[in-house]
Structures are given as structure tokens and as C-alpha cells.
Design an enzyme around this catalytic site. Structure first.
Site, mmCIF file in Angstrom:
data_model
loop_
_atom_site.group_PDB
_atom_site.id
_atom_site.type_symbol
_atom_site.label_atom_id
_atom_site.label_comp_id
_atom_site.label_asym_id
_atom_site.label_seq_id
_atom_site.Cartn_x
_atom_site.Cartn_y
_atom_site.Cartn_z
ATOM 1 N N GLU A 137 0.874 -1.179 -0.081
ATOM 2 C CA GLU A 137 -0.093 0.036 -0.061
ATOM 3 C C GLU A 137 0.748 1.241 -0.032
ATOM 4 O O GLU A 137 0.220 2.203 -0.286
ATOM 5 C CB GLU A 137 -0.825 -0.046 1.267
ATOM 6 C CG GLU A 137 -1.981 -0.995 1.054
ATOM 7 C CD GLU A 137 -2.951 -1.263 2.288
ATOM 8 O OE1 GLU A 137 -3.992 -1.645 2.287
ATOM 9 O OE2 GLU A 137 -2.281 -1.006 3.318
ATOM 10 N N ASP A 141 -12.377 -6.641 -2.004
ATOM 11 C CA ASP A 141 -13.420 -7.501 -1.792
ATOM 12 C C ASP A 141 -14.674 -7.368 -1.246
ATOM 13 O O ASP A 141 -14.893 -6.093 -1.007
ATOM 14 C CB ASP A 141 -12.659 -8.796 -0.742
ATOM 15 C CG ASP A 141 -12.396 -7.954 0.658
ATOM 16 O OD1 ASP A 141 -11.358 -7.608 0.772
ATOM 17 O OD2 ASP A 141 -13.418 -8.074 1.484
HETATM 18 N N1 ADE Z 1 -9.180 -4.815 4.097
HETATM 19 C C1 ADE Z 1 -9.650 -5.328 2.749
HETATM 20 N N2 ADE Z 1 -10.667 -6.261 3.042
HETATM 21 C C2 ADE Z 1 -11.044 -6.356 4.372
HETATM 22 C C3 ADE Z 1 -12.024 -6.971 5.010
HETATM 23 N N3 ADE Z 1 -13.049 -7.721 4.165
HETATM 24 N N4 ADE Z 1 -12.098 -6.746 6.226
HETATM 25 C C4 ADE Z 1 -11.307 -6.121 6.755
HETATM 26 N N5 ADE Z 1 -10.196 -5.445 6.346
HETATM 27 C C5 ADE Z 1 -10.210 -5.614 4.962
#
Ligand code: ADE
Length: 229
Positions: free
Chosen positions: A12, A198
Site C-alpha cells: 500500500e 473484496d
Molecule cells: N481489508 C480489505 N478487505 C477487508 C475486509 N474484508 N475486512 C477487513 N479489512 C479489509
């Protein structure tokens, strides 16, 4: 004007660090802080590590040691909204800690005891500037709203629904609200920029690493636009 940038993972922040000029590195409490210039702006960039404690430790150290005027947290997040697909961007207008809960003492879920707030607000002018820098990116869906943080990778429908029902957040991650909390207490402007990696429901474990790369690329482009303008 000095800008602090914090990311939780190497991926990142490493591209930002590699693009900086006149770099000076210092290590404090096992966190590497990189000072230098990017797009003519003074920057301090650090990888905090994952989770709220690491993020708070990094933010407080950055403020005391380097005195940034503004801190931006960049990285990826799980989408909580059907309007947000992989690589879409969320800019915080405020942050909440979804795992802060002293409701046993009659307080609303998420109310942070020391500051008596559930949602820690970002400064409107900063959010507007970052939103402008995001909207000039091509093919990018950008939403502004609440970002929820907690010390959990959210990967189930139940937890996802809990966060949406209680906080009406657009996405979830593990650092932003800790950074916001420390900035709020120290009177430092802050904003969180997250690209969706996600859906926070366990549906895309296999693809997570490749989605992270696509998502990180989007947030780095946005930071560069922001610094340029
Ligand atoms: N960072 C990226 N995806 C995430 C998720 N599903 N829960 C917590 N932090 C995250």
C-alpha cells in the site's frame, strides 16, 4: 504544508516511497518513516502494520515526530455496499470503530468513551479536495461516506450485516478509524482513501491478492492527483 501518508501493508505504500525524492528514513518503535518530496510536496510516509493498535502507534508517533498538517490513510477495504465493486473508491467523510462496544453500560454500540463520539468526522474541505482528485480518474466509481474499522478481517454475511445495520458504512478495513481517533485528539486533519479489494463476505478469498494489486494501483493514482492539485 506537510502531508503524512499511512498504509497498513508494504504494497500500500511501497510505490509512493519509491517515487519520492530526497528520501530520509528513520525507524521508531519498529516502524519505518520516510521523509521526502513527491509532486513538490513535503511528505512523510509510513507502513503502520495491520490493525488499530499498530495504526494508532504509527499515527501518534508521526504527529509527535514530524508534525504533519494532514494525514491520509490509503489502502484497500472490503465493500459493504452493492454499489461498490472491486477497485471502486471510497473517501471517508467520517470513521467508526465497529468493534468498540460498551453497550453493557447503556452506551450506543460504537460510542468511543474518551471522545463521546460514534462517527469521527473528517474536515469537509479536505474531503472535497480528495473527492475532486478521485473523480478526475478515468473509469472510477467514487463514493463518499462512513468507513468502519475493527480488528477483524470481515469475511461473513453476518458480520457484514452487523456493520451495515449499526453504522451504515460503505466499506470496512482495520486501521482508518484508529488513525482518525488519534488525529481528532491531536487536532490534525485526516481522511481515509480505500479501494475495494473484496466484498467482505468470504466470496473472493482466492482472488484477494490480485484484487489487492488492482485496488492499490487506484488509490496510489488518486494520491498522486491529490498531491499534484
Ligand atoms: N481489508 C480489505 N478487505 C477487508 C475486509 N474484508 N475486512 C477487513 N479489512 C479489509
Amino acid at each position: 504544508m506537510k502531508i503524512g501518508i499511512i498504509g497498513a501493508m508494504d504494497i500500500e505504500v511501497e510505490e509512493l516511497i519509491n517515487s519520492m525524492e530526497n528520501i530520509k528514513k528513520e525507524t521508531i518503535s519498529k516502524i519505518d518513516f520516510y521523509q521526502g518530496k513527491l509532486q513538490g510536496k513535503d511528505l512523510v510516509v509510513a507502513k503502520s502494520g495491520v490493525g488499530k493498535v499498530q495504526a494508532a502507534l504509527c499515527t501518534q508517533t508521526m504527529i509527535l515526530k514530524y508534525a504533519p498538517d494532514t494525514i491520509i490513510n490509503t489502502g484497500v477495504a472490503g465493500s459493504l455496499s452493492s454499489d461498490l465493486d472491486i477497485a471502486d473508491l471510497v473517501i471517508s467523510d467520517g470513521v467508526v470503530q465497529h468493534d468498540f462496544d460498551v453497550s453493557a453500560f447503556g452506551k450506543p454500540v460504537g460510542m468511543i468513551s474518551e471522545i463521546d463520539l460514534i462517527k469521527i468526522p473528517c474536515k469537509k474541505e479536505l474531503v472535497e479536495k480528495i473527492e475532486y482528485s478521485a473523480k478526475i480518474l478515468e473509469d472510477t466509481n467514487v463514493l463518499v461516506g462512513t468507513i468502519a474499522s475493527g480488528d477483524q478481517f470481515i469475511a461473513s454475511k453476518e458480520k457484514k450485516d452487523y456493520i451495515v445495520d449499526n453504522f451504515n458504512a460503505l466499506c470496512t478495513e482495520m486501521e482508518g478509524a484508529a488513525i482518525g481517533h488519534v488525529c481528532y485528539i491531536n487536532d490534525v486533519d485526516f481522511c481515509i482513501i480505500r479501494a475495494m479489494s473484496d466484498k467482505a463476505d468470504g466470496s473472493a478469498h482466492m482472488d484477494f491478492p490480485s484484487f489487492v494489486e488492482i485496488a492499490v494501483d487506484k488509490s496510489i493514482k488518486l494520491i498522486n492527483n491529490f498531491l499534484r492539485n
